[in-house]
Enzyme design. Structure first.
Site, PDB file in Angstrom:
ATOM      1  N   GLU A 610       0.973  -0.984  -0.003  1.00  0.00           N
ATOM      2  CA  GLU A 610       0.103   0.063   0.089  1.00  0.00           C
ATOM      3  C   GLU A 610       0.902   1.356   0.002  1.00  0.00           C
ATOM      4  OE1 GLU A 610      -3.624   0.808   2.687  1.00  0.00           O
ATOM      5  OE2 GLU A 610      -1.712   1.932   3.464  1.00  0.00           O
ATOM      6  N   ASP A 611       1.107   1.723  -1.107  1.00  0.00           N
ATOM      7  CA  ASP A 611       2.035   2.884  -1.218  1.00  0.00           C
ATOM      8  C   ASP A 611       1.388   4.047  -2.131  1.00  0.00           C
ATOM      9  OD1 ASP A 611       4.058   4.824  -1.550  1.00  0.00           O
ATOM     10  OD2 ASP A 611       5.248   3.503  -3.201  1.00  0.00           O
TER      11      ASP A 611
END
Length: 896
Positions: A610-611
């Site tokens: 999750e970036d």
């Protein structure tokens, strides 16, 4: 490149007389310096060993040959000299880091298995061992209800491996003899506590077992010198000096050198009959040197026989006694359920801490001080796994959950309630995985679990460790994978129950100064370049897989750890943003190591990134310069939908923007995890789609045009997000049926109310929410039965902003969306690749899904027309009511 090793270690430590893997080793994670230098050369084995070393060196060079630190840039045709140089330097730094790790640890499995040594563990020799890392402390002790919270009774003692140079404290807590009982016959007597706990309570004594071993194991003559320990030195003395040899150094005189004596001995005994004794002759050639050099002369035949002979381990194991014998003789030093804390004396004074490696913790509650709980239930009542892990599916349909808010009542729900009520619903809804948020222990419930205080402990507010095991086991039994939302990007700033100022110093686990604090969230930032911090974090990842059998992780908020500005900066879509002075290279190397080690130890593990900045190479293999994740989250999709619903009139929606945002990066489209809305919309101060679309009607029963619009868009948004993206899709608990209320955790601002910290499952029974659930279930069943999202990438051939129509195909399936709020199209031409008959298999406008049923039954079957549309040679003429979506399947191919 240093390859990862999965070797099993064999230990004959005096306290562990059995073959063991790393879980049973002594203090393998801590190195103590050795002063004795011994070099042993075995003539018979020297040549094969040298060949083996040469082969190992060759395999290492082969591994390096297959590693290209800029491989993914070459594949994508990206030429950026500065970023390529950054990747090469990162690769070199990673190799150096691995070398440093292997100086401290036996292999990378050892690095990832700190939980086998640190924390509190029952030792087989009727004791409990405790180890903790606190380099800034001067004195360490365990305090708890088992010793009256005394800081002196159970302390780490110098000289008994109590404290090493790396800051690890080791404490032994001996079990107490019951009144009237005597010490064990064997000094190193072991007991079965968990494994084979019901074995060993026979009346056979250790002497009888040793006699049995001598009679059955040794060949004739092999145990000769075991039974007569002084025979060898006596005969050697007699051979050297005769029966009346010298008794003093003055009488000794000059002694011939070792090699001369050896040749004389060989000549005298050349006609001796064959013997079973090992033909090992030792020549000491280290005279006059600060170390000893021993040449061992033996025969290849005996060397082969030696290595083929199994050690007498079964006899040693037979000396163990059972759990009943242990309970009869001893009182456990730390009984199951005991409360304890760690006591440190630091330069700033004494302090108490909850151990960092504790596996069950009671955080501060109603003014009570936090403490760890020793979890060691009797093996008869401990949870036993029943189900095996499901196979990893081709596509992921993930149901994101929070256990605490999963019930209908205004309270914190438990693991047991979640297992009984929510898991069956997830299975019925057609999902094949669940993702749990807020599982590791966190002191403050309102943080949703994102400010973790105890990384190895299951949150006690939901139940016990065994309750969590039961939840995962039942999920596996239903065919559901279990993922955890893991937070290694930062930690809670709490001191007593957390890691901040753990040993009194400000830089134990975290960076010193401003860099050690998140710029906006008040959390602490890990020091990823420290070997002991890496040991802690990577062991934590392996812990949840080993102990609780989880199937994967979503790594939360990578931007917070990758950049020193924590991701709160403007990006210019230039690769310089990913390699400048604000990039934390240590954090990137941690992510690479974590992915590499996890996938080596557990080949079926799934990792999701999750970036928000979409760091280059997130899902590229480590061998090609990537970070090694299996999937990445398309965070832009949900932000786009919220923006459109909140700020843009329906007739001004851009179809081009919708498609480009949902497809995102085409090179990694198959690695993308898509979602229309997640917990962020419901929990992070926002509103769910249903609350936006239906106007937040409390009773969940909107009416009229508002109802028609809300239901239509809710279905269309989910359908296009699900079908146009990658091989993974995620939905937050309750959103599948249009939960009408946001989530609001109890805080001071709402008088600690639980009224919005739950899910209204009762809405599933009837009405609009039942229709929405039925449609979502149909979506999941389509992928389950026909594998829609695992069929390669979609072919998008029709995006019309004026008509607000989108059409694309995926294998034999055709998807058509009309987002126009007013216009319906009687005969709308949509291009298709294959001529034939197409059958509508899903219509969002059906009455059973809350639609108006405007499409008649005879319109469900469409025959292609030879007409060039959208660059295709054929087309369909379909009826498209406003705000509806249709899915067709090619059922018959026509050859023209």
């Amino acid at each position: 490149m240093v390859s990862l090793s999965n070797q099993t270690r064999f230990c004959f430590h005096p306290n562990n007389l059995f073959v063991s893997d790393t879980r049973r080793l002594g203090i393998s994670g801590v190195n103590f310096p050795r002063k004795i230098k011994v070099k042993i050369t075995c003539f018979a084995a020297e040549r094969p060993r040298q060949q083996k070393q040469k082969k190992k060196s060759q395999s290492t060079s082969d591994a390096d040959a297959g590693f290209d630190p800029v491989g993914f840039l070459t594949k994508l045709g990206i030429a950026d000299r500065i970023f390529a140089q950054f990747l090469r330097e990162r690769h070199k730094a990673l190799k150096d880091l691995k070398d440093e790790i292997l100086k401290r640890h036996f292999d990378f499995r050892d690095l990832a298995s700190g939980f086998e040594l640190l924390g509190m563990h029952r030792h087989m020799e009727h004791r409990v061992d405790f180890m903790e890392w606190g380099p800034g402390a001067r004195y360490g002790a365990l305090i708890g209800d088992f010793n009256g919270w005394s800081p002196t009774e159970n302390s780490a003692r110098e000289g008994l491996f109590g404290h090493d140079d790396f800051g690890y404290w080791f404490i032994i807590l001996e079990d107490k003899l019951r009144e009237g009982e005597e010490q064990d016959e064997l000094y190193f007597q072991q007991y079965n506590y968990v494994d084979d706990y019901d074995k060993g309570d026979s009346s056979v004594s250790a002497e009888e077992i040793f006699q049995k071993a001598n009679d059955e194991y040794w060949e004739p003559g092999e145990d000769r010198y075991i039974k007569n320990r002084y025979e060898v030195p006596a005969k050697l003395y007699e051979q050297l000096f005769g029966p009346n040899g010298p008794q003093t150094l003055e009488e000794l005189g000059d002694i011939p050198d070792a090699e001369t004596r050896y040749k004389q001995y060989q000549e005298e005994h050349k006609n001796d009959p064959p013997s079973n004794l090992p033909p090992c002759d030792i020549i000491d050639k280290g005279q006059g040197k600060p170390y000893d050099i021993f040449n061992v002369v033996t025969s290849p035949e005996w060397t082969k026989k030696f290595y083929e002979k199994e050690p007498p381990i079964p006899y040693w194991l037979e000396t163990r006694k059972g759990r009943k014998a242990w309970l009869k003789k001893y009182i456990p030093a730390v009984p199951h359920g005991s409360k304890y804390r760690l006591y440190f004396n630091t330069p700033d004074g004494p302090l108490e801490r909850v151990p960092a490696w504790a596996t069950y913790v009671q955080p501060e509650d109603e003014g009570k001080q936090a403490y760890a709980i020793h979890w060691e239930p009797p093996p008869e009542s401990a949870y036993k796994w029943k189900n095996s892990k499901p196979e990893v599916p081709k596509s992921l349909r993930i149901y994101e959950c929070h256990v605490g808010i999963s019930g209908s009542e205004p309270k914190i729900s438990s693991f047991e309630e979640f297992t009984k009520k929510v898991l069956p619903h997830v299975k019925r809804a057609g999902y094949n995985a669940i993702q749990l948020i807020g599982i590791p222990e966190h002191k403050d419930y309102f943080t949703v679990g994102y400010r973790v205080t105890n990384f190895f402990a299951v949150s006690s507010r939901y139940g016990t460790p065994d309750d969590f095991k039961r939840l995962i086991d039942e999920a596996h039994g239903l065919g559901l994978l279990v993922f955890l939302d893991i937070v290694h990007s930062y930690a809670a700033a709490d001191q007593m129950v957390g890691l901040s100022l753990f040993d009194g110093s400000n830089d134990c686990y975290f960076h010193y100064g401003k860099r050690g604090h998140h710029k906006h969230w008040g959390t602490r930032m890990f020091k990823y370049g420290d070997l002991d911090v890496l040991h802690f974090l990577i062991s934590n990842l392996n812990w949840w897989i080993t102990e609780y059998q989880v199937d994967g992780y979503q790594f939360h908020s990578l931007a917070s750890m990758i950049y020193t500005h924590n991701g709160f900066a403007s990006f210019n879509n230039d690769l310089d943003d990913y390699c400048n002075q604000y990039v934390d290279r240590d954090a990137l190397m941690y992510l690479i190591l974590a992915n590499e080690i996890l996938h080596d130890l557990h080949p079926n593990i799934i990792t999701i990134a999750e970036d928000a900045t979409y760091y280059p190479g997130l899902c590229e293999p480590v061998s090609q310069g990537g970070l090694g994740f299996d999937y990445y989250v398309n965070l832009s999709a949900s932000e786009m939908w919220v923006s459109l619903l909140d700020n843009v009139p329906d007739n001004e929606w851009s179809m081009s923007k919708i498609v480009s945002t949902l497809v995102a990066n085409k090179e990694y489209a198959d690695k993308m995890l898509s979602y229309a809305e997640s917990h962020n919309q419901s929990i992070s101060g926002g509103r769910s789609f249903a609350e936006i679309l239906f106007g937040g009607v409390d009773n969940g029963s909107p009416e009229g045009r508002q109802l028609d619009r809300g239901v239509s868009l809710h279905k269309m948004i989910r359908l296009i997000t699900f079908t146009i993206g990658g091989r993974a899709y995620l939905n937050f608990m309750g959103n599948e049926f249009g939960h009408p209320e946001r989530v609001e955790f109890p805080t001071q601002s709402n008088n600690f109310s639980f009224s919005l910290a739950n899910r209204r499952w009762d809405l599933l029974e009837s009405g609009v929410h039942h229709h929405l659930f039925s449609f979502d279930k149909e979506l999941m069943d389509l992928d389950k039965s026909k594998g829609i999202i695992s069929r390669g990438l979609p072919s998008i051939h029709h995006v019309n902003d004026a008509n607000m129509v989108i059409s694309f195909s995926r294998g034999p399936f055709l998807f058509i969306f009309n987002f126009h709020p007013l216009n319906s199209y009687e005969k709308y031409d949509v291009g298709i690749e294959e001529a034939g008959e197409y059958t509508m298999i899903l219509n969002s406008d059906e009455v059973k899904y809350g639609g108006q049923g405007l499409v008649s039954e005879d319109q469900y079957l469409q025959r292609s027309i030879s007409k060039r549309i959208d660059g295709q040679r054929n087309c369909l003429e379909v009826f498209l009511p406003s705000r509806t979506a249709q899915v067709y399947k090619l059922t018959r191919i026509l050859r023209i």
